[in-house]
Scaffold this active site. Structure first.
Site, PDB file in Angstrom:
ATOM      1  CB  ALA A  75     -15.645  -2.018 -14.629  1.00  0.00           C
TER       2      ALA A  75
ATOM      3  CD  GLU B  61      -6.630   0.913  -4.248  1.00  0.00           C
ATOM      4  OE1 GLU B  61      -7.729   1.473  -4.462  1.00  0.00           O
ATOM      5  OE2 GLU B  61      -6.367  -0.241  -4.621  1.00  0.00           O
TER       6      GLU B  61
END
Length: 427
Positions: free
Chosen positions: A184, A386
């Site tokens: 999130a 990432e």
């Protein structure tokens, strides 16, 4: 000028309202030996006490950790005993995160999305706004874009995929499946997925080579409930998990780490059985409706699927399987070659250095992740990308950095997509 003035007010409000993170600090730590890395890795396993916002297994790589006032001295004592270098990055995390939340709200008011035209890169958008953009693309480019409702989140938010083609009507093309927003708090992930969608659809002429024999299927926000929850207030800004509650012996904790919830070495190393932990693997594999959606997408496209790419932050890595073990797959050289194409393209474009390698080799075990699941399901190329860190604690690139980061990320995605189309031509 108006925004600056409003942010001055935001700073005053933030000083008066540190909420949950009052007294919290962010430290940057830099291990230089294997022993120091193991010390930090052990601390990170207690993820709810030591919130390592990043942690690499590479000596010399800095990590950031959020520390409560209750354990600050204990933490510093351990670092000093082990001679681990550290420095204070943020002495008032509560104030910083309050300012960020208020800035995000103000930008929504100053730069609203009308529901037509391309989403901008000047702020972060809600999941509803992202869905509205997908609807608009489907309306403007009906021959090249199709949408599908693939499920709902626990709280009932609609999850949609967009399928992007070149409009030639040919069936059976290879597939690149991409998603964003698993965790999130990683807002830059959906932003980068949305920008990639825009490039593939609205800059079609420049990217037609990526769509000749390939269709791209994208789910921009997997964890829609958590993503929205993380934008509500400073106390929820670092929320990571989904929002489905789990109650045991009368105590309720919310959410599961969706990237530990896949049924491939589920509840292995790097995943927690503690239902209140931020790395909780869930009461069962695929307990979360959001991970069921991704599972079904993986299986839907596994026969044609060539690359699965899931966007996370942060760390500047292109990670490939395995995440549950230190062993490498037999095709590690192919994975590394494609990942390196993305890293090299980004380095040439912006100077940002990405490291390419296996998830376990670079970051340690994290069993039950989507990239491992997609790889074992048949996608020969499977990555977790990432994205670079930003802001005070890494997950919070300011709105002013969104444009730079999403464009840089697209350069890497495009290069990996191009390498995949070359290595895996349509049969």
């Amino acid at each position: 000028m108006l925004l600056k003035a409003l942010l001055l007010v935001a700073g005053v409000v933030a000083l008066a309202s540190a909420e949950k993170y009052d007294g919290y600090k962010v430290y940057e730590v830099t291990p230089t030996t294997a022993e120091q890395i193991e010390t930090l890795t052990t601390l990170s396993e207690d993820a709810d006490k030591f919130d390592f916002l990043s942690l690499s297994r590479i000596a010399g790589d800095s990590a950031r950790v959020l520390i409560s006032p209750e354990i600050e001295q204990y933490f510093k004592n351990i670092l000093e005993q082990k001679n681990i270098s550290y420095k204070l990055e943020d002495s008032n995390f509560g104030r910083s995160v309050n300012t960020e939340i208020l800035e995000n709200r103000l930008l929504r008011q100053l730069k609203p999305y009308s529901g037509t035209g391309r989403l901008g890169t000047e702020r972060y958008y809600t999941q509803a706004e992202i869905n509205a953009y997908l609807d608009d693309l489907a309306a403007r480019y009906p021959s090249r874009v199709s949408l599908k409702v693939v499920g709902k989140s626990y709280e009932g938010r609609i999850l949609k995929t967009i399928t992007i083609t070149n409009g030639d009507g040919r069936l059976g093309k290879n597939v690149i499946l991409m998603d964003g927003g698993f965790h999130a708090r990683e807002w830059i992930s959906p932003a980068s997925a949305v920008y990639a969608i825009g490039e593939l659809v609205e800059n079609f002429e420049e990217n037609a080579d990526l769509l000749l024999d390939y269709d791209w299927v994208v789910l921009p926000v997997v964890n829609a409930d958590g993503y929205e929850y993380s934008q509500e207030s400073s106390s929820t800004r670092l929320w990571r998990k989904t929002r489905q509650p789990v109650t045991i012996n009368g105590k309720t904790c919310y959410g599961t780490d969706p990237n530990r919830n896949f049924d491939f070495h589920w509840l292995g190393k790097g995943a927690s059985s503690d239902y209140c932990s931020i790395t909780y693997a869930g009461p069962t594999a695929f307990s979360e409706p959001e991970t069921v959606v991704v599972r079904d997408l993986i299986h839907t496209y596994s026969e044609r699927g060539i690359m699965y790419l899931t966007l996370h932050s942060y760390g500047s890595y292109v990670l490939y399987p395995w995440g549950y073990t230190s062993e490498l797959p037999e095709t590690a050289d192919d994975l590394h070659e494609v990942g390196l194409a993305g890293a090299d393209a980004i380095k040439a474009y912006s100077g940002t250095k990405y490291t390419v390698g296996s998830s376990t080799g670079l970051l340690g075990e994290a069993a039950g992740a989507s990239d491992d699941y997609a790889f074992q399901a048949g996608f020969p190329i499977s990555f977790t990308m990432e994205l670079p860190r930003g802001g005070i604690y890494g997950f919070d690139p300011p709105a002013s950095s969104v444009d730079r980061l999403v464009k840089e990320t697209w350069v890497g995605i495009r290069a990996m997509g191009k390498k995949v189309t070359e290595k895996y031509p349509l049969a």
